[in-house]
Write a protein that holds these residues in place. Structure first.
Motif, PDB file in Angstrom:
ATOM      1  N   ALA A   1       0.824  -1.206   0.000  1.00  0.00           N
ATOM      2  CA  ALA A   1       0.000   0.000   0.000  1.00  0.00           C
ATOM      3  C   ALA A   1       0.863   1.263   0.000  1.00  0.00           C
ATOM      4  CB  ALA A   1      -0.918  -0.006   1.216  1.00  0.00           C
ATOM      5  N   ASP A   2       2.071   1.149   0.585  1.00  0.00           N
ATOM      6  CA  ASP A   2       2.877   2.359   0.738  1.00  0.00           C
ATOM      7  C   ASP A   2       3.925   2.469  -0.360  1.00  0.00           C
ATOM      8  OD1 ASP A   2       4.020   0.096   1.643  1.00  0.00           O
ATOM      9  OD2 ASP A   2       5.227   1.054   3.188  1.00  0.00           O
ATOM     10  N   PHE A   3       3.489   2.634  -1.597  1.00  0.00           N
ATOM     11  CA  PHE A   3       4.476   2.826  -2.654  1.00  0.00           C
ATOM     12  C   PHE A   3       4.833   4.310  -2.743  1.00  0.00           C
ATOM     13  CE2 PHE A   3       2.150   4.695  -6.223  1.00  0.00           C
ATOM     14  CZ  PHE A   3       0.839   4.473  -5.844  1.00  0.00           C
ATOM     15  N   VAL A   4       5.998   4.568  -3.300  1.00  0.00           N
ATOM     16  CA  VAL A   4       6.477   5.943  -3.357  1.00  0.00           C
ATOM     17  C   VAL A   4       5.942   6.581  -4.625  1.00  0.00           C
ATOM     18  CG1 VAL A   4       8.533   7.368  -3.318  1.00  0.00           C
ATOM     19  CG2 VAL A   4       8.561   5.102  -2.259  1.00  0.00           C
ATOM     20  N   PRO A   5       5.157   7.646  -4.514  1.00  0.00           N
ATOM     21  CA  PRO A   5       4.627   8.257  -5.728  1.00  0.00           C
ATOM     22  C   PRO A   5       5.720   8.977  -6.504  1.00  0.00           C
ATOM     23  CG  PRO A   5       3.632   9.215  -3.747  1.00  0.00           C
ATOM     24  CD  PRO A   5       4.701   8.296  -3.297  1.00  0.00           C
ATOM     25  N   ALA A   6       5.546   9.035  -7.801  1.00  0.00           N
ATOM     26  CA  ALA A   6       6.539   9.718  -8.633  1.00  0.00           C
ATOM     27  C   ALA A   6       6.493  11.219  -8.362  1.00  0.00           C
ATOM     28  CB  ALA A   6       6.247   9.437 -10.102  1.00  0.00           C
ATOM     29  N   ARG A   7       7.643  11.868  -8.506  1.00  0.00           N
ATOM     30  CA  ARG A   7       7.678  13.308  -8.235  1.00  0.00           C
ATOM     31  C   ARG A   7       6.990  14.070  -9.361  1.00  0.00           C
ATOM     32  NH1 ARG A   7      10.731  14.849  -4.212  1.00  0.00           N
ATOM     33  NH2 ARG A   7      10.859  16.967  -4.994  1.00  0.00           N
ATOM     34  N   VAL A   8       7.205  13.606 -10.568  1.00  0.00           N
ATOM     35  CA  VAL A   8       6.613  14.290 -11.716  1.00  0.00           C
ATOM     36  C   VAL A   8       5.590  13.346 -12.331  1.00  0.00           C
ATOM     37  CG1 VAL A   8       7.138  15.480 -13.854  1.00  0.00           C
ATOM     38  CG2 VAL A   8       8.914  15.206 -12.107  1.00  0.00           C
ATOM     39  N   PRO A   9       4.397  13.799 -12.550  1.00  0.00           N
ATOM     40  CA  PRO A   9       3.448  12.902 -13.196  1.00  0.00           C
ATOM     41  C   PRO A   9       3.932  12.518 -14.583  1.00  0.00           C
ATOM     42  CG  PRO A   9       2.465  15.078 -12.765  1.00  0.00           C
ATOM     43  CD  PRO A   9       3.850  15.128 -12.275  1.00  0.00           C
ATOM     44  N   GLY A  10       3.815  11.289 -14.939  1.00  0.00           N
ATOM     45  CA  GLY A  10       4.316  10.852 -16.230  1.00  0.00           C
ATOM     46  C   GLY A  10       4.108   9.382 -16.399  1.00  0.00           C
ATOM     47  N   ARG A  11       5.122   8.744 -16.966  1.00  0.00           N
ATOM     48  CA  ARG A  11       4.950   7.342 -17.323  1.00  0.00           C
ATOM     49  C   ARG A  11       4.821   6.435 -16.109  1.00  0.00           C
ATOM     50  NH1 ARG A  11       8.279   6.605 -22.646  1.00  0.00           N
ATOM     51  NH2 ARG A  11       7.537   8.500 -23.621  1.00  0.00           N
TER      52      ARG A  11
ATOM     53  N   SER B   1      -6.762  22.873  -4.430  1.00  0.00           N
ATOM     54  CA  SER B   1      -5.437  23.294  -4.018  1.00  0.00           C
ATOM     55  C   SER B   1      -5.041  22.555  -2.749  1.00  0.00           C
ATOM     56  CB  SER B   1      -5.460  24.808  -3.796  1.00  0.00           C
ATOM     57  OG  SER B   1      -4.501  25.158  -2.841  1.00  0.00           O
ATOM     58  N   ALA B   2      -3.754  22.229  -2.665  1.00  0.00           N
ATOM     59  CA  ALA B   2      -3.288  21.482  -1.510  1.00  0.00           C
ATOM     60  C   ALA B   2      -2.855  22.422  -0.403  1.00  0.00           C
ATOM     61  CB  ALA B   2      -2.130  20.587  -1.897  1.00  0.00           C
ATOM     62  N   ASP B   3      -2.612  23.672  -0.745  1.00  0.00           N
ATOM     63  CA  ASP B   3      -1.943  24.548   0.191  1.00  0.00           C
ATOM     64  C   ASP B   3      -2.589  25.924   0.149  1.00  0.00           C
ATOM     65  OD1 ASP B   3      -0.059  25.686   1.864  1.00  0.00           O
ATOM     66  OD2 ASP B   3       1.464  24.284   1.095  1.00  0.00           O
TER      67      ASP B   3
ATOM     68  N   ASP C   1       4.028  17.232  -4.650  1.00  0.00           N
ATOM     69  CA  ASP C   1       4.544  15.859  -4.517  1.00  0.00           C
ATOM     70  C   ASP C   1       3.794  14.868  -5.399  1.00  0.00           C
ATOM     71  OD1 ASP C   1       2.170  15.968  -3.250  1.00  0.00           O
ATOM     72  OD2 ASP C   1       2.881  15.303  -1.285  1.00  0.00           O
ATOM     73  N   GLY C   2       2.906  15.375  -6.231  1.00  0.00           N
ATOM     74  CA  GLY C   2       2.186  14.455  -7.124  1.00  0.00           C
ATOM     75  C   GLY C   2       1.125  13.652  -6.416  1.00  0.00           C
ATOM     76  N   TRP C   3       0.904  13.989  -5.161  1.00  0.00           N
ATOM     77  CA  TRP C   3      -0.054  13.195  -4.391  1.00  0.00           C
ATOM     78  C   TRP C   3      -1.468  13.301  -4.978  1.00  0.00           C
ATOM     79  CZ3 TRP C   3      -4.498  13.902  -1.686  1.00  0.00           C
ATOM     80  CH2 TRP C   3      -4.899  12.828  -0.884  1.00  0.00           C
ATOM     81  N   MET C   4      -1.823  14.551  -5.285  1.00  0.00           N
ATOM     82  CA  MET C   4      -3.191  14.744  -5.771  1.00  0.00           C
ATOM     83  C   MET C   4      -3.381  14.088  -7.129  1.00  0.00           C
ATOM     84  SD  MET C   4      -4.812  18.287  -4.574  1.00  0.00           S
ATOM     85  CE  MET C   4      -3.555  19.443  -5.002  1.00  0.00           C
ATOM     86  N   THR C   5      -2.346  14.214  -7.975  1.00  0.00           N
ATOM     87  CA  THR C   5      -2.465  13.622  -9.302  1.00  0.00           C
ATOM     88  C   THR C   5      -2.640  12.117  -9.194  1.00  0.00           C
ATOM     89  OG1 THR C   5      -0.758  15.206  -9.777  1.00  0.00           O
ATOM     90  CG2 THR C   5      -1.530  13.858 -11.603  1.00  0.00           C
ATOM     91  N   THR C   6      -1.937  11.527  -8.240  1.00  0.00           N
ATOM     92  CA  THR C   6      -1.992  10.075  -8.110  1.00  0.00           C
ATOM     93  C   THR C   6      -3.305   9.619  -7.497  1.00  0.00           C
ATOM     94  OG1 THR C   6       0.341  10.228  -7.613  1.00  0.00           O
ATOM     95  CG2 THR C   6      -0.691   8.089  -7.291  1.00  0.00           C
ATOM     96  N   PHE C   7      -3.675  10.280  -6.417  1.00  0.00           N
ATOM     97  CA  PHE C   7      -4.792   9.737  -5.652  1.00  0.00           C
ATOM     98  C   PHE C   7      -6.114  10.439  -5.945  1.00  0.00           C
ATOM     99  CE2 PHE C   7      -1.095   8.504  -3.193  1.00  0.00           C
ATOM    100  CZ  PHE C   7      -1.349   7.165  -3.034  1.00  0.00           C
ATOM    101  N   VAL C   8      -6.064  11.750  -6.121  1.00  0.00           N
ATOM    102  CA  VAL C   8      -7.319  12.487  -6.236  1.00  0.00           C
ATOM    103  C   VAL C   8      -7.826  12.470  -7.669  1.00  0.00           C
ATOM    104  CG1 VAL C   8      -8.459  14.667  -5.786  1.00  0.00           C
ATOM    105  CG2 VAL C   8      -6.613  13.911  -4.315  1.00  0.00           C
TER     106      VAL C   8
END
Lengths: 769, 144
Positions: free
Chosen positions: A635-645, A721-723, A688-695
């Motif tokens: 469950a705890d994988f490291v998300p990529a810094r830049v959204p992409g491949r 917005s995250a911040d 951190d790409g969190w929103m792109t990955t999860f949201v």
């Protein structure tokens, strides 16, 4: 409800057919009491069923007829020609309406009031015998007595046995090919017939599961607890007799789980659990058994208290009970007259219970397994045989006795003296090495304490699969392969734990069916290491069992994974099917052109595999070298810094595995067909790409278009917005996500794991514009 | 009220069995042993197309002997058929079931099986419940 209605229609139709003779007889002799009673019963039943099924029209008719007939039965009225006619007309009308319901077409109300009026005493209404030639739909079901099905099953069993006998006798001598062919055909027909007959006895276990949600809700409400129930595997089919036997035990176990297992909300909060208890009821088939699992996340069984109680009621001394192995201590909960609860509650805890559950399951040759995790819950697995019926089995001999082993649990049979077989003793435990596969060796003669026949060592090894592992079972001889009719053995026999049932083969001498898993347990073979490996991740983190993913070797040689849910299938394609056209690679497959994504190159390959990724109507293919395995992603994988491949990196077996971003594949390759008018949600400040990955997947599935940067001329409908510091660049409402669960005063942001809250906030702000 | 009782000899004692519990009386043929089963389980025997569990009544009563009898009373308990070995079958006749005389302490497992007594020509005979002699799936190991 549909089922009930169908039952009602079938039953009414059947009674009507039987009744037609009675009606004619009653017409001839209106004073005949028996006929009158039969007709009265019919209208009475129809009235009762109609009230239940909400069929007011039928109910009204039946009610009127019942009233009139009741008067006759009481002697208040003498049946005359007019009454007989009126009742007959009503009965006919009921038949018509029932046919109309079945066929699904309307029938006008015309004349029903007249029919009812005609029933009144002294009425002179003339009833025109309604002869509406309503088309009657052909009945496609028959109601059968279960006894008849049982007789059919017994007959079938006899037929199988007779076929076996015949085959054996014929093969004793040289057999004419023509006879052989005829026998073959007979075998085939008997086999098919057997499957069909067996199916008539099968019922979906849903019949057992469907009342559970209501029951759980009611019990939980009575006890002031909150329980969320999950049901899985309702499609599993089981002999209907088994379903009936399992009904009470299941209800009882669930009651116990909610009453004794799952704690009150306050206590759960204190223990760091979510307030609502979780109860999972699932069914699955494993070989020739059905396993019903009931798992709760409550407090588990307090074995110490159990022992103290039993000692207190004088079963055995506390010291003796504590000396029992752990498993046996836990099984003490099946002791009669035991309630592990100190106070008696309305729902359970009257001291009747688990012993009854056990005896019910024993009765059908089943077994209950318990796995107790104090403080974390109880897992009860009920294993029952698939059916009390025919099974293909291998007959083995030990000493003078013969035993049967189910075919499904046998991997292979080898000669103990074979070239590829080694038998060694390791730390006092015998092990067999069969073609480099090492496994524990179990000597059946020793296990059963039987004298060997002739030679001192076993001749044959039967490799038995027992749940997570396999072991070699040493026997004197492997005799035959036979179809056997298996019946559950009596509790005293099942208590040994090594038999799955009993059977009566052609020899006329009863034979026992061995239980592969049971023998391993009794012999103390421990496969828990394999089990731990298999279930380690799951038991440590029961909340998130890990996302199943397909591991593959990509064209560039890297190992990557893709969530299994996204993969429609994996296919082999030829390079000739690929064309570089209109700015990207495209694959022709099944008469369609699909975009082909890849990382690396397909140059120089004649054939390669593609993953077909599908998201509703959009389909994209992704070229790979080879599919490797199905894994569970932590469950705890490291998300990529830049959204992409890559969506991120996960650690799988000590290796860093890149997780292919399916969204990228679709985004960059799918031919655009998304609704342009969907509201655009701009994700701002996603460092951190969190929103792109999860949201992002959440937003997209909720019907938003999502962008991280605005294209020229685009205006967002809402900004996420995250911040707080990220000033929104556009004129649009902003929804902020916060990291903390609790909001501070005046903070209108949404907690970032609150999916429902987020969607609600977005919708409210987009809608407010 | 009179009920029909089967008078038999079990472990050297004469007992009465309520005929409601008796499905039939048979002579048992070859018995298939059930290794590892509790001592009272003699094995399995075929009864026409049925398989019955043969119970050694002497062992079930906790006596050391082992019955050599081949004759058995077939009884059904919880959906399973059992053949209870008996030494001798004497009689079937109606009797009145009476409570045991107070203060009588029966030996061993006789106590759990006893249901009362009947009187045959002045001779008291213990009435037993065959169901109590059927070995169940014991949760606790034998105490010996």
């Amino acid at each position: 409800m549909d089922d009930l209605l169908q039952d009602f229609i079938a039953e009414t139709r059947e009674t009507l057919e039987a009744l037609s003779g009675e009606i004619v007889a009653w017409e001839a002799h209106p004073a005949d009491r028996a006929r009158l009673d039969a007709i009265f019963r019919f209208v009475h039943t129809v009235k009762g069923s109609c009230g239940f099924l909400d069929l007011p029209r039928l109910e009204r008719l039946a009610h009127a007829a019942e009233d009139a007939l009741a008067q006759v039965r009481d002697g208040a009225r003498t049946p005359d020609r007019a009454l007989v006619n009126a009742v007959l007309a009503v009965v006919d009308r009921i038949g018509e309406i029932v046919e109309a319901i079945d066929a699904g077409h309307a029938l006008d109300h015309g004349g029903e009031d007249l029919l009812i009026a005609a029933l009144a005493e002294g009425s002179s209404e003339v009833i025109a015998a309604a002869a509406i030639g309503a088309p009657r739909t052909a009945s496609r079901s028959v109601r059968l007595n279960v006894d008849l099905l049982d007789r059919m099953m017994i007959g079938m069993s006899e037929m199988v046995l007779a076929r076996n006998e015949l085959a054996r006798r014929l093969r004793m001598n040289a057999i004419d090919p023509a006879v052989e062919a005829a026998l073959e055909r007979l075998s085939l027909t008997v086999g098919e017939m057997r499957d069909t007959v067996m199916r008539t006895r099968m019922q979906k276990i849903d019949a057992l599961f469907s009342p559970l949600p209501r029951m759980v809700r009611d019990i939980a409400a009575t006890l002031g607890k909150s329980v969320s129930l999950e049901i899985e595997g309702g499609d599993v089919e089981l002999d209907r007799e088994m379903i009936e036997v399992l009904r009470d035990p299941l209800v009882h176990i669930i009651r116990n789980a909610i009453d004794h297992g799952i704690e009150a909300p306050a206590e759960r909060r204190g223990a760091g659990k979510r307030e609502a208890g979780r109860l999972t009821v699932s069914a699955r088939q494993s070989g020739n058994q059905i396993i019903v699992d009931i798992v709760d996340d409550g407090r588990g069984v307090d074995v110490d208290r159990l022992i103290a109680k039993l000692a207190a009621i004088g079963v055995r001394s506390e010291r003796e009970l504590r000396a029992l192995p752990l498993r046996a201590q836990l099984e003490l909960m099946f002791h009669p007259g035991l309630s592990s609860r100190d106070s008696v509650s309305e729902v359970s805890g009257r001291g009747v219970g688990m012993d009854v559950v056990k005896s019910c399951v024993d009765q059908i040759g089943g077994r209950i397994e318990l796995e107790n995790r104090p403080g974390h819950g109880l897992h009860i697995a009920i294993r029952v045989p698939l059916t009390l019926s025919i099974m293909s089995a291998i007959i083995v001999g030990v000493g003078k006795q013969r035993f049967a082993i189910p075919r499904q649990s046998i991997d292979e049979i080898v000669r103990a003296q074979g070239a590829a077989i080694r038998i060694d003793v390791l730390g006092g435990a015998p092990i067999a090495t069969v073609r480099e596969r090492r496994m524990p060796l179990l000597d059946l003669a020793e296990l059963l304490d039987l004298p060997r026949s002739g030679s001192a060592t076993a001749q044959m090894l039967v490799i038995v699969a027992a749940g997570p592992g396999s072991y070699a079972l040493a026997v004197d001889s492997v005799i035959d392969n036979e179809e056997l009719v298996i019946k559950p053995a009596s509790p005293a026999v099942m208590a040994t734990g090594i038999y799955a049932g009993q059977t009566l083969p052609d020899s006329g001498l009863p034979m026992l069916l061995l239980d592969g898993g049971g023998m391993a347990r009794v012999a103390g073979l421990d496969f828990s290491r394999d089990l731990d490996e298999a279930f380690g991740a799951a038991s440590a983190e029961p909340e998130a069992p890990g996302l199943p993913a397909l591991l593959f070797r990509d064209l560039d040689g890297a190992h990557r994974a893709v969530p299994l849910a996204a993969v429609d299938r994996v296919e082999q394609v030829a390079s000739s099917q690929v064309c570089h056209a209109a700015g990207q690679y495209r694959l022709t497959v099944d008469g369609r052109i699909l975009p082909l994504a890849m990382q690396g190159t397909i140059d120089g390959r004649a054939r390669f595999s593609v993953l077909r990724l599908k998201d509703e109507d959009v389909e994209v293919t992704y070229a790979i070298d080879e599919a490797l395995d199905i894994i569970a992603l932590p469950a705890d994988f490291v998300p990529a810094r830049v959204p992409g491949r890559a969506a991120g990196v996960a650690l799988v077996d000590g290796e860093q595995i890149e997780l292919l971003d399916v969204l990228w594949v679709f985004d960059a390759h799918a031919d655009r067909a998304t609704a342009r008018e969907a509201p655009l949600c701009l994700i701002a400040g996603d460092r951190d790409g969190w929103m792109t990955t999860f949201v992002r997947p959440l937003l997209e599935s909720a019907g938003y278009r999502v962008a991280t940067a605005l294209a020229a001329g685009e205006a967002p409908a809402v900004i996420l917005s995250a911040d707080a510091s990220d000033a929104p660049q556009a004129d649009a409402p902003v929804v902020r996500l916060r990291r903390k669960r609790q909001a501070e005063a005046g903070d209108d942001s949404v907690y970032r794991y609150d999916r429902a809250g987020l969607l609600f906030a977005l919708e409210a702000r987009v809608g407010a514009r | 009220m009179q009920r029909l009782f089967l008078i038999a000899e079990v472990a050297g004692r004469t007992v009465a069995i309520d005929s409601d519990q008796v499905e039939s009386v048979v002579d048992i043929g070859e018995v298939t042993a059930v290794p590892r089963a509790a001592k009272p389980v003699r094995g399995l025997a075929a009864l026409r197309s049925r398989v019955v569990t043969v119970v050694d009544t002497e062992a079930a009563l906790g006596l050391n002997g082992c019955s050599l009898a081949r004759r058995a009373v077939i009884t059904r308990v919880d959906g399973h058929s059992y053949a209870m070995l008996v030494d001798v079958l004497e009689d079937v006749a109606p009797f009145v079931l009476k409570p045991l005389a107070s203060g009588v302490a029966l030996e061993g497992a006789w106590g759990t099986a006893a249901r009362g007594l009947i009187e045959r020509d002045g001779e008291p005979i213990l009435a037993i419940d065959l169901g109590a002699l059927v070995p169940g799936s014991t949760l606790l190991p034998d105490q010996d």
